[in-house]
Structures are given as structure tokens and as C-alpha cells.
Scaffold this active site. Structure first.
Site, PDB file in Angstrom:
ATOM      1  N   HIS A 130       0.816  -1.226   0.048  1.00 33.81           N
ATOM      2  CA  HIS A 130      -0.119  -0.097   0.037  1.00 33.81           C
ATOM      3  C   HIS A 130       0.954   1.252   0.024  1.00 33.81           C
ATOM      4  O   HIS A 130       0.292   2.455  -0.113  1.00 33.81           O
ATOM      5  CB  HIS A 130      -0.742   0.019   1.159  1.00 33.81           C
ATOM      6  CG  HIS A 130      -2.101  -0.914   1.290  1.00 33.81           C
ATOM      7  ND1 HIS A 130      -2.948  -1.168   0.024  1.00 33.81           N
ATOM      8  CD2 HIS A 130      -2.290  -1.925   2.204  1.00 33.81           C
ATOM      9  CE1 HIS A 130      -3.900  -2.055   0.440  1.00 33.81           C
ATOM     10  NE2 HIS A 130      -3.538  -2.736   1.476  1.00 33.81           N
ATOM     11  N   ASP A 167      -3.255 -10.418  -2.755  1.00 31.48           N
ATOM     12  CA  ASP A 167      -3.818  -9.805  -1.308  1.00 31.48           C
ATOM     13  C   ASP A 167      -5.330  -9.490  -1.482  1.00 31.48           C
ATOM     14  O   ASP A 167      -5.550  -9.072  -2.657  1.00 31.48           O
ATOM     15  CB  ASP A 167      -2.959  -8.684  -0.769  1.00 31.48           C
ATOM     16  CG  ASP A 167      -3.407  -8.545   0.664  1.00 31.48           C
ATOM     17  OD1 ASP A 167      -2.550  -8.695   1.353  1.00 31.48           O
ATOM     18  OD2 ASP A 167      -4.194  -7.619   0.721  1.00 31.48           O
ATOM     19  N   ASP A 197      -5.480 -12.686   3.241  1.00 31.66           N
ATOM     20  CA  ASP A 197      -6.616 -12.268   3.886  1.00 31.66           C
ATOM     21  C   ASP A 197      -7.939 -12.391   3.027  1.00 31.66           C
ATOM     22  O   ASP A 197      -9.066 -11.867   3.000  1.00 31.66           O
ATOM     23  CB  ASP A 197      -6.535 -10.676   3.989  1.00 31.66           C
ATOM     24  CG  ASP A 197      -5.730  -9.946   3.235  1.00 31.66           C
ATOM     25  OD1 ASP A 197      -5.488 -10.549   2.041  1.00 31.66           O
ATOM     26  OD2 ASP A 197      -5.492  -8.721   3.442  1.00 31.66           O
TER      27      ASP A 197
HETATM   28 ZN   LIG Z   1      -4.680  -7.288   2.514  1.00 30.96          ZN
END
Ligand SMILES: [Zn+2]
Length: 364
Positions: A131, A168, A262
Site C-alpha cells: 500500500h 492480497d 486475507d
Molecule cells: Zn490485505
């Protein structure tokens, strides 16, 4: 030939209280690998990370970002309190150092893959990176490990074409931003395949199919926003219809994977429907591309994943696949997507992605 596992206790020192991106994630992974014999198996080799140099961090980050991480880390060290870079990105007294080792662990793994000591590798590192963009850390991330690794391959290892696959559950907006107009390194080229839960339903609210890159990078970014509750059958379609044909044209020399775990159906931050064998089954497909074009070169780097016991099993499964033990996975009951989600992918999302990218690739 063996599979490398990058790990060092320094990664636990990015210790940020009760934050969900906890050092206990990594403790659970390493404990599970030890309990299940991976660390004693001669087919796996523990890779000792090194620190990335500041110059290497500057391949993708502004000096101001590096300075901020260092200073806030020093403040945390001096006060004994966790500090924050933004609302959800926290820093301990050891974060700056751990982050240099997090990047450096990936670089060390690349060295060992390139010199033939290992075949491929999994970097069990933190803090994560995908990120963070050139000038700002966010979303639990500090330095963008996979972006520095990409530039390292270009600038120091003679690799010309890299494919980044980010699975992800959250869009890898930092990596996408860093390479939105591709790399400035001469004669080099990166393509990115981002799959994630639809940004209309999850942080960071980006990664839509119209984000295809610009300038030299135009047509080199593939976003696959998956609807909530999608199981891993939906990611296999992304591979079959987008990744595989594009890679046959692009011919990547190295595959880097931003691996978040996740997407698991129990994950507390997300709403997807994958099993803990899902990422490994996806990896089996990716390995075919690596075998054909990249001399089997794959480096996986850890991003998110917040159900620690499920994540540990998912990492174990990926390691087994890296080491060609495809049939030796720990599996839970298979899950499949509802028909309406599959219909949405087949009849709407996939045709729209191909339409956006058809001017750039012969396969569409
Ligand atoms: Zn994530």
C-alpha cells in the site's frame, strides 16, 4: 535445488501493540512450519536477510518518506510508545530497521535465486509494503518490498521483464501507483496483475478495471476486482483468461508475488470466500508461466492475512507448491462461488477487462 524461506526475528520487532498487523502473524507462521517439519526438511533453506541500502529504498521512494519513517521510529524508541504515520499505519522503535531488513530479505532471496543456490523463495517478512507509494506509507505498510525488488532486478540483476502478481485481498495501490507509468529503467518493462475484493466494498477503494496504466505503462496493469464472497474458482478464471495469455506474449523473466492471505473466508477484515489451499492452487498455475519463461524464478513476499492459524496453513501450502509437492497440501472443505457471481465474471467483468485492454494485447 531448494526453496528459500526468508525469516529473521528482527521482523517481530516491528511491534505495534494490539494492531491487527501483529508480529504474532509471523510467529504463527514460523511455529507452524517448524511443527510440520518444513524447517528440518533439506528441500527448504532458511535465508538470512540483509539490510537494503538507502539507495535501494530510493529506487521507489522519496527521501521525505524515508526520513519520516526514520524520525518517527526514533521518536517511538525515545518515548517507548508506538507512534503513527497515518490512521492505521503504526511504528515502533525498531520499525525503520525492520523495514530495511524486510526489503533486504527480498533482495537476498533474489540474489540466491539468480546465483542458483535456491530455485524459488518465500519471504516471511514484515512490515508489509504493497500500500505504500513513492511518497506515503499507508495501510499497515512501510517500504514497498515488491517495488524495490522489481527495480533491484532491473538495475542490479540484468532482468528486463518482470510480472508482479498481487493476490492480497486489498488492492496493491502503492505498487500500482509506483509503476503506473512503468519503470524509468531503460529497456525494462513490468506488468502487474492485481486481484482483490472490489474496491467499492473494501479499503483502499481502488483497483478498478479502467486503471490500466499510462505512458510507457499504458495497457500493462490488469485489475480484477472480485465481488464479495467470491471463492478461489474465480481467481482461476483470471489466470486462464488474462494472466496466462498475456504472459505468453510478455514472457516475464521473473515473477514476483505480493501474497496476502486475507482472502480466506474467515478473515476478519475482508469478505471473500477462499480456502487456505486456494492461494497454493493459484500458485500451481503461476508456476507454469515461471517454468516456461522465467527459468522457474518466483519470489513470494508476504503482505496481509489476519486469521493467523489459517494464514499459517496457507503459507505452508504455498511452500509445498514451490517445492513441487503439489499433492501434499493441508486442505479444508472446498468452497465454490455462487452461480450469480460466476455469471457476473463470465458475462460482465471479464468481457469488460478484455475490452479495455484489447488495443494492447493480441490475445484479446
Ligand atoms: Zn490485505
Amino acid at each position: 535445488m531448494t526453496t528459500g524461506i526468508v525469516y529473521h526475528p528482527i521482523y517481530l520487532e516491528h511491534k505495534i501493540g494490539t494492531h491487527v498487523e501483529s508480529h504474532l502473524r509471523l510467529v504463527a507462521i514460523m511455529d507452524f512450519l517448524k511443527e510440520n517439519g518444513i524447517m528440518d526438511d533439506p528441500n527448504f533453506k532458511l535465508i538470512e536477510p540483509r539490510k537494503a541500502t538507502l539507495n535501494q529504498i530510493r529506487y521507489v521512494h522519496e527521501d521525505s518518506l524515508i526520513k519520516e519513517v526514520k524520525e518517527v521510529s526514533e521518536l517511538s524508541d525515545a518515548t517507548g510508545n508506538v507512534q503513527s504515520l497515518d490512521m492505521d499505519t503504526l511504528v515502533s522503535g525498531k520499525t525503520f530497521e525492520a523495514s530495511l531488513y524486510s526489503v533486504g530479505g527480498n533482495l537476498q532471496a533474489i540474489d540466491e535465486i539468480m546465483n542458483g543456490n535456491i530455485k524459488n523463495a518465500f519471504a516471511a517478512v514484515r512490515p508489509p509494503g504493497h500500500h505504500s507509494n513513492r511518497y506515503k506509507c499507508s495501510g499497515f505498510c512501510i517500504f514497498n518490498n515488491i517495488a524495490v525488488a522489481t527495480e533491484y532486478l532491473f538495475r542490479e540483476k540484468g532482468i528486463k521483464r518482470v510480472a508482479i502478481i498481487d493476490w492480497d485481498c486489498h488492492h496493491g495501490n502503492g505498487t500500482s501507483s509506483i509503476f503506473y507509468s512503468n519503470t524509468e529503467t531503460k529497456d525494462c518493462d513490468v506488468i502487474m496483475f492485481h486481484s482483490h475484493q472490489d474496491g467499492r466494498t473494501l479499503y483502499p477503494g481502488s483497483g478498478f478495471i479502467g486503471e490500466i496504466g499510462s505512458g510507457k505503462g499504458e495497457g500493462k496493469i490488469f485489475n480484477y476486482p472480485m465481488p464479495p464472497r467470491a471463492a478461489e474458482d474465480i481467481i482461476m478464471k483470471f489466470f486462464d483468461e488474462i494472466i496466462s495469455p498475456v504472459c505468453h506474449e510478455f514472457k516475464p523473466e521473473f515473477i514476483l508475488i505480493s501474497a496476502g492471505f486475507d482472502t480466506h473466508w474467515t478473515d476478519q477484515l475482508t469478505n471473500m470466500g477462499w480456502t487456505y489451499q486456494g492461494p497454493a492452487n493459484y500458485l500451481k498455475l503461476i508456476k507454469k508461466i515461471a517454468k516456461k519463461y522465467a527459468n522457474n524464478r518466483i519470489l513470494i513476499t508476504l503482505e496481509g492475512g489476519y486469521e493467523v492459524d489459517k494464514q499459517a496453513k496457507a503459507v505452508y501450502n504455498c511452500l509445498k507448491v514451490l517445492n513441487n509437492e503439489d499433492d501434499n497440501l493441508i486442505e479444508e472443505k472446498p468452497r465454490s462461488s455462487q452461480q450469480e457471481l460466476l455469471d457476473y465474471i463470465d458475462n460482465k467483468l471479464m468481457p469488460e477487462i478484455k475490452d479495455k485492454l484489447k488495443d494492447y494485447w493480441n490475445c484479446f
